[in-house]
Design a protein around this motif. Structure first.
Motif, mmCIF file in Angstrom:
data_model
loop_
_atom_site.group_PDB
_atom_site.id
_atom_site.type_symbol
_atom_site.label_atom_id
_atom_site.label_comp_id
_atom_site.label_asym_id
_atom_site.label_seq_id
_atom_site.Cartn_x
_atom_site.Cartn_y
_atom_site.Cartn_z
ATOM 1 N N PRO A 149 0.836 -1.213 0.000
ATOM 2 C CA PRO A 149 0.000 0.000 0.000
ATOM 3 C C PRO A 149 0.867 1.257 0.000
ATOM 4 O O PRO A 149 1.946 1.288 0.579
ATOM 5 C CB PRO A 149 -0.796 -0.117 1.298
ATOM 6 N N GLN A 150 0.357 2.292 -0.625
ATOM 7 C CA GLN A 150 1.112 3.535 -0.761
ATOM 8 C C GLN A 150 0.573 4.564 0.238
ATOM 9 O O GLN A 150 -0.054 5.553 -0.145
ATOM 10 C CB GLN A 150 1.006 4.033 -2.204
ATOM 11 N N TYR A 151 0.839 4.316 1.512
ATOM 12 C CA TYR A 151 0.287 5.152 2.579
ATOM 13 C C TYR A 151 0.694 6.615 2.452
ATOM 14 O O TYR A 151 -0.049 7.496 2.834
ATOM 15 C CB TYR A 151 0.758 4.646 3.949
ATOM 16 N N THR A 152 1.898 6.877 1.959
ATOM 17 C CA THR A 152 2.396 8.249 1.945
ATOM 18 C C THR A 152 2.031 9.014 0.687
ATOM 19 O O THR A 152 2.191 10.232 0.642
ATOM 20 C CB THR A 152 3.934 8.263 2.099
ATOM 21 N N THR A 153 1.539 8.337 -0.340
ATOM 22 C CA THR A 153 1.265 9.035 -1.595
ATOM 23 C C THR A 153 -0.173 8.911 -2.082
ATOM 24 O O THR A 153 -0.567 9.641 -2.981
ATOM 25 C CB THR A 153 2.195 8.516 -2.707
ATOM 26 N N ARG A 154 -0.958 8.005 -1.529
ATOM 27 C CA ARG A 154 -2.349 7.843 -1.965
ATOM 28 C C ARG A 154 -3.268 7.904 -0.759
ATOM 29 O O ARG A 154 -3.149 7.111 0.175
ATOM 30 C CB ARG A 154 -2.541 6.496 -2.665
ATOM 31 N N LEU A 155 -4.209 8.820 -0.798
ATOM 32 C CA LEU A 155 -5.135 8.997 0.317
ATOM 33 C C LEU A 155 -5.995 7.756 0.534
ATOM 34 O O LEU A 155 -6.342 7.423 1.661
ATOM 35 C CB LEU A 155 -6.020 10.225 0.055
ATOM 36 N N GLU A 156 -6.302 7.024 -0.557
ATOM 37 C CA GLU A 156 -7.141 5.824 -0.449
ATOM 38 C C GLU A 156 -6.454 4.709 0.342
ATOM 39 O O GLU A 156 -7.119 3.823 0.881
ATOM 40 C CB GLU A 156 -7.484 5.270 -1.832
ATOM 41 N N ASP A 157 -5.118 4.718 0.418
ATOM 42 C CA ASP A 157 -4.383 3.656 1.097
ATOM 43 C C ASP A 157 -4.117 3.946 2.572
ATOM 44 O O ASP A 157 -3.617 3.080 3.278
ATOM 45 C CB ASP A 157 -3.053 3.396 0.394
ATOM 46 N N VAL A 158 -4.448 5.138 3.040
ATOM 47 C CA VAL A 158 -4.240 5.473 4.458
ATOM 48 C C VAL A 158 -5.245 4.680 5.276
ATOM 49 O O VAL A 158 -6.451 4.705 4.986
ATOM 50 C CB VAL A 158 -4.402 6.987 4.693
ATOM 51 N N PRO A 159 -4.786 3.937 6.309
ATOM 52 C CA PRO A 159 -5.722 3.144 7.105
ATOM 53 C C PRO A 159 -6.711 4.044 7.874
ATOM 54 O O PRO A 159 -6.337 5.099 8.359
ATOM 55 C CB PRO A 159 -4.844 2.379 8.083
ATOM 56 N N MET A 160 -7.929 3.599 7.971
ATOM 57 C CA MET A 160 -8.975 4.326 8.676
ATOM 58 C C MET A 160 -9.204 3.642 10.020
ATOM 59 O O MET A 160 -9.454 2.431 10.068
ATOM 60 C CB MET A 160 -10.260 4.313 7.855
ATOM 61 N N VAL A 161 -9.132 4.387 11.103
ATOM 62 C CA VAL A 161 -9.353 3.857 12.447
ATOM 63 C C VAL A 161 -10.648 4.425 12.980
ATOM 64 O O VAL A 161 -10.860 5.646 12.975
ATOM 65 C CB VAL A 161 -8.176 4.234 13.389
ATOM 66 N N ARG A 162 -11.537 3.550 13.399
ATOM 67 C CA ARG A 162 -12.813 3.992 13.942
ATOM 68 C C ARG A 162 -12.914 3.512 15.393
ATOM 69 O O ARG A 162 -12.592 2.370 15.694
ATOM 70 C CB ARG A 162 -13.972 3.434 13.130
ATOM 71 N N ALA A 163 -13.400 4.356 16.257
ATOM 72 C CA ALA A 163 -13.518 3.998 17.669
ATOM 73 C C ALA A 163 -14.941 3.848 18.087
ATOM 74 O O ALA A 163 -15.856 4.308 17.515
ATOM 75 C CB ALA A 163 -12.827 5.025 18.537
#
Length: 163
Positions: A149-163
């Motif tokens: 995954p391209q966490y630093t260059t693609r917003l879609e690859d950033v993990p989403m954390v829900r509480a």
């Protein structure tokens, strides 16, 4: 190989760089029983280039040089070596007789047009014929299911954390 070289050339042009050498590699699966084969070759380019067709030809020459029949290769690729800025192009001396001198065609406008068409209509719309397209169906495609995954260059690859 032409597909890999074409994508590498596109990235070179985007970064305004030129390559002076191309490393071509391929290998068999280390997990299959039987004989293994792993080969690579560096193909020097006469002039530094970002031309898709020149790099695809160099990659094909490298494959023809090192291909061994009878093996099932699972991975192959190209690596561009000795990159330099396009603005600092060093020319060579013309020491050969005039009649034997090969005059390179300037395909920079063709490459700009190719990138513009591919940017507008999608990657692979215009490509060298050797990349493996037969009609509207693609015969071959890169496997990218396990790409990091391209966490630093693609917003879609950033993990989403829900509480």
């Amino acid at each position: 190989m032409s597909e890999f070289a074409g994508r590498a050339a596109e990235k070179l042009r985007k970064q305004n760089c030129l390559a002076t050498e191309l490393l071509v590699f391929m290998h068999t699966s280390p997990y299959r029983p039987g004989a293994q084969c792993s080969r690579s070759v560096v193909v020097p380019l006469r002039r530094p280039t970002d031309d898709t067709l020149a790099l695809a030809n160099a990659a094909a020459d490298g494959m023809r040089y090192m291909y061994v029949p009878g093996f099932r290769f699972i991975k192959a690729g190209v690596i561009l070596v000795d990159l330099q800025p396009a603005s600092l192009l060093q020319r060579e001396l013309d020491l050969e007789p005039e009649e034997t001198l090969e005059v390179p065609r300037d395909r920079s406008r063709l490459m700009v047009a190719m990138d513009a068409i591919n940017g507008r209509y999608g990657k692979g719309t215009v490509h060298p014929a050797a990349t493996g397209k037969a009609g509207p169906q693609r015969v071959w495609g890169m496997k990218q299911e396990r790409r990091t995954p391209q966490y630093t260059t693609r917003l879609e690859d950033v993990p989403m954390v829900r509480a």
